[in-house]
Each structure stands twice: as C-alpha cells, then as structure tokens.
Design a protein around this motif. Structure first.
Motif, PDB file in Angstrom:
ATOM      1  N   LEU A  51       0.757   4.806   1.682  1.00 54.05           N
ATOM      2  CA  LEU A  51       0.016   5.408   2.790  1.00 54.05           C
ATOM      3  C   LEU A  51       0.516   6.823   3.047  1.00 54.05           C
ATOM      4  O   LEU A  51       1.708   7.108   2.924  1.00 54.05           O
ATOM      5  CB  LEU A  51       0.210   4.558   4.050  1.00 54.05           C
ATOM      6  CG  LEU A  51      -0.181   3.079   3.901  1.00 54.05           C
ATOM      7  CD1 LEU A  51       0.335   2.272   5.075  1.00 54.05           C
ATOM      8  CD2 LEU A  51      -1.684   2.934   3.756  1.00 54.05           C
ATOM      9  N   GLY A 107      -5.471   2.232  -2.287  1.00 52.07           N
ATOM     10  CA  GLY A 107      -4.047   2.511  -2.151  1.00 52.07           C
ATOM     11  C   GLY A 107      -3.148   1.302  -2.383  1.00 52.07           C
ATOM     12  O   GLY A 107      -1.946   1.362  -2.153  1.00 52.07           O
ATOM     13  N   HIS A 108      -3.717   0.182  -2.848  1.00 57.69           N
ATOM     14  CA  HIS A 108      -2.963  -1.061  -3.031  1.00 57.69           C
ATOM     15  C   HIS A 108      -2.339  -1.136  -4.424  1.00 57.69           C
ATOM     16  O   HIS A 108      -2.907  -0.651  -5.395  1.00 57.69           O
ATOM     17  CB  HIS A 108      -3.898  -2.261  -2.824  1.00 57.69           C
ATOM     18  CG  HIS A 108      -3.179  -3.566  -2.793  1.00 57.69           C
ATOM     19  ND1 HIS A 108      -3.173  -4.430  -3.857  1.00 57.69           N
ATOM     20  CD2 HIS A 108      -2.425  -4.147  -1.821  1.00 57.69           C
ATOM     21  CE1 HIS A 108      -2.462  -5.494  -3.548  1.00 57.69           C
ATOM     22  NE2 HIS A 108      -1.991  -5.342  -2.315  1.00 57.69           N
ATOM     23  N   TRP A 109      -1.188  -1.771  -4.495  1.00 56.06           N
ATOM     24  CA  TRP A 109      -0.491  -2.000  -5.760  1.00 56.06           C
ATOM     25  C   TRP A 109       0.102  -3.413  -5.758  1.00 56.06           C
ATOM     26  O   TRP A 109       0.361  -3.985  -4.702  1.00 56.06           O
ATOM     27  CB  TRP A 109       0.619  -0.964  -5.983  1.00 56.06           C
ATOM     28  CG  TRP A 109       1.657  -0.972  -4.899  1.00 56.06           C
ATOM     29  CD1 TRP A 109       1.602  -0.294  -3.712  1.00 56.06           C
ATOM     30  CD2 TRP A 109       2.863  -1.729  -4.880  1.00 56.06           C
ATOM     31  NE1 TRP A 109       2.716  -0.575  -2.956  1.00 56.06           N
ATOM     32  CE2 TRP A 109       3.520  -1.455  -3.652  1.00 56.06           C
ATOM     33  CE3 TRP A 109       3.486  -2.599  -5.768  1.00 56.06           C
ATOM     34  CZ2 TRP A 109       4.731  -2.025  -3.302  1.00 56.06           C
ATOM     35  CZ3 TRP A 109       4.701  -3.167  -5.425  1.00 56.06           C
ATOM     36  CH2 TRP A 109       5.310  -2.874  -4.208  1.00 56.06           C
ATOM     37  N   ASP A 142       4.960  -1.850   2.130  1.00 54.55           N
ATOM     38  CA  ASP A 142       4.147  -0.634   2.202  1.00 54.55           C
ATOM     39  C   ASP A 142       5.062   0.582   2.124  1.00 54.55           C
ATOM     40  O   ASP A 142       6.139   0.598   2.726  1.00 54.55           O
ATOM     41  CB  ASP A 142       3.342  -0.596   3.510  1.00 54.55           C
ATOM     42  CG  ASP A 142       2.288  -1.685   3.569  1.00 54.55           C
ATOM     43  OD1 ASP A 142       1.884  -2.204   2.507  1.00 54.55           O
ATOM     44  OD2 ASP A 142       1.869  -2.022   4.693  1.00 54.55           O
ATOM     45  N   TYR A 176       0.848  -1.190   0.000  1.00 53.69           N
ATOM     46  CA  TYR A 176       0.000   0.000   0.000  1.00 53.69           C
ATOM     47  C   TYR A 176       0.884   1.240   0.000  1.00 53.69           C
ATOM     48  O   TYR A 176       1.980   1.227   0.561  1.00 53.69           O
ATOM     49  CB  TYR A 176      -0.894   0.026   1.242  1.00 53.69           C
ATOM     50  CG  TYR A 176      -1.949  -1.045   1.225  1.00 53.69           C
ATOM     51  CD1 TYR A 176      -3.218  -0.793   0.711  1.00 53.69           C
ATOM     52  CD2 TYR A 176      -1.667  -2.323   1.696  1.00 53.69           C
ATOM     53  CE1 TYR A 176      -4.179  -1.790   0.676  1.00 53.69           C
ATOM     54  CE2 TYR A 176      -2.624  -3.320   1.663  1.00 53.69           C
ATOM     55  CZ  TYR A 176      -3.873  -3.045   1.150  1.00 53.69           C
ATOM     56  OH  TYR A 176      -4.824  -4.028   1.103  1.00 53.69           O
ATOM     57  N   ARG A 215       5.468  -8.366   0.741  1.00 57.39           N
ATOM     58  CA  ARG A 215       4.665  -7.164   0.966  1.00 57.39           C
ATOM     59  C   ARG A 215       5.589  -6.012   1.357  1.00 57.39           C
ATOM     60  O   ARG A 215       6.469  -6.170   2.202  1.00 57.39           O
ATOM     61  CB  ARG A 215       3.637  -7.375   2.070  1.00 57.39           C
ATOM     62  CG  ARG A 215       2.839  -6.098   2.326  1.00 57.39           C
ATOM     63  CD  ARG A 215       1.720  -6.290   3.259  1.00 57.39           C
ATOM     64  NE  ARG A 215       1.098  -5.007   3.566  1.00 57.39           N
ATOM     65  CZ  ARG A 215      -0.029  -4.893   4.206  1.00 57.39           C
ATOM     66  NH1 ARG A 215      -0.686  -5.961   4.609  1.00 57.39           N
ATOM     67  NH2 ARG A 215      -0.517  -3.697   4.454  1.00 57.39           N
ATOM     68  N   PRO A 230      -4.748   5.278   2.998  1.00 56.88           N
ATOM     69  CA  PRO A 230      -4.253   4.891   1.678  1.00 56.88           C
ATOM     70  C   PRO A 230      -4.286   6.059   0.696  1.00 56.88           C
ATOM     71  O   PRO A 230      -5.156   6.929   0.779  1.00 56.88           O
ATOM     72  CB  PRO A 230      -5.222   3.793   1.240  1.00 56.88           C
ATOM     73  CG  PRO A 230      -6.408   3.915   2.117  1.00 56.88           C
ATOM     74  CD  PRO A 230      -5.988   4.615   3.361  1.00 56.88           C
ATOM     75  N   THR A 255      -1.841   2.738  -7.954  1.00 64.25           N
ATOM     76  CA  THR A 255      -2.558   2.186  -6.806  1.00 64.25           C
ATOM     77  C   THR A 255      -4.046   2.165  -7.128  1.00 64.25           C
ATOM     78  O   THR A 255      -4.539   2.967  -7.922  1.00 64.25           O
ATOM     79  CB  THR A 255      -2.312   3.016  -5.531  1.00 64.25           C
ATOM     80  OG1 THR A 255      -2.691   4.372  -5.770  1.00 64.25           O
ATOM     81  CG2 THR A 255      -0.871   2.938  -5.086  1.00 64.25           C
TER      82      THR A 255
END
Length: 186
Positions: free
Chosen positions: A43, A102-104, A171, A41, A169, A49, A98
């Motif tokens: 942030l 807000g995720h990629w 962020d 994400y 993962r 996000p 994103t």
C-alpha cells in the motif's frame, strides 16, 4: 562543452515484466505438509494498493540452513523457470509481483532458526529497494534484537497476523503513520 548529468528517474514498473518467473511465489515443494501461506497488500502513503510492486523473499530452510540450492537463481532457457527449482528442493528464495489490486501471496516453509522472513521491496517511485522482515506469530521472538529495539507501535508493523493454522497476512505500507519498519543496510 560539458553536459549536465542526466537527472535520476524513479524505478519504472518495467521490472514487473522481466523479473517475475513461473513458480516464483511457490517456495515450498508441492504437497509439503509444513507449507505455510503468507499474503498481503503493498500500500502507498494514502492506503491505495500498489499494483506493480515486486517482492523478493529470503529465508533459511526448516533446519536453519541458508545454503539454498545450486542454480536456484539460474533461468532455464526453454521454460523461463528457475533451473534450480526441481519441485523437491527448498531454495530459500522466492519472487512475487503484486496483482492489479496490490495483493501478493507466497507458499513457503516455516523459517528454521529465526522467527522471520526477509523481504526486499521494489516499487514505482522508489529510487532504492527497501528491506524489511515478516515476523510470524507463534515463533520465539523474545530474543530478537531488532524487535526488542523498537517501540511497541513500530514493532507491530513487522508482525504478521495469523489467519489460520498455516496462513498469515502481512501488509507492507510504504508511507504514512502506519509505515512498515524498513531496514538500512549499508
């Protein structure tokens, strides 16, 4: 009469419509046995996000080469895809926006010769894009000068969390006490 200069503005989310391209997050050729997935994400300082960020990923191929593929950034005028992406040749470059949360996610190959992926972050509110790295656990990072120069707490902001044999993962925190380490290239 002399006019005052136009005030600078933050980068608007307009690039989210112009820069992403079909297959941008798919750096690894389909079905390649060494494909890894890296996701996370973006942030803001409050931990919320950022739904309109864009990430560019740069990395060497499995053999450590950094030449990419000819035409890997040239657009195909018919499909809008990238002309140099034939689904077989690894280009070493990817671009992903994103989503609303807000995720990629990218699908790529392990970097050869270095333990990291290079990242360029574009997001609302940034006057200049930001550079960082994603270090992958399980790779030799002991001799990496950048990681060695950071305090342990700051170093952790550059290391992805392994979620499985080929999934990581990472962020990206743009501000705050856990802000990701960003690099200053001049």
């Amino acid at each position: 009469m002399s006019l005052p200069p136009t005030p600078s503005q933050t980068v608007g989310p307009f690039y989210g419509y112009a820069l992403p391209y079909p297959g941008g997050p798919d750096m690894a050729p389909p079905g390649h046995p060494e494909t890894i997935v890296v996701h996370g994400y973006v942030l803001d300082g409050s931990g919320d996000p950022v739904p309109d960020a864009l990430l560019e990923i740069w990395q060497p191929a499995l053999d450590g080469s950094r030449s990419g593929a000819p035409g890997s950034m040239r657009r195909d005028s018919v499909s809008g895809g990238v002309a140099g992406r034939d689904g077989i040749t690894f280009t070493g470059f990817g671009r992903v926006a994103t989503d609303a949360g807000g995720h990629w996610t990218i699908r790529t190959l392990p970097p050869g010769g270095v333990p990291y992926l290079s990242v360029c972050v574009f997001a609302r509110g940034l006057l200049h894009h930001l550079f960082t790295r994603i270090y992958l656990p399980g790779f030799d990072t002991a001799s990496d000068g950048l990681l060695a120069s950071l305090e342990p707490g700051r170093r952790e902001t550059l290391v992805a969390e392994q979620e499985g044999p080929s999934a990581y993962r990472f962020d990206i925190r743009l501000q705050g006490p856990e802000e990701t380490v960003f690099l200053d290239f001049r």
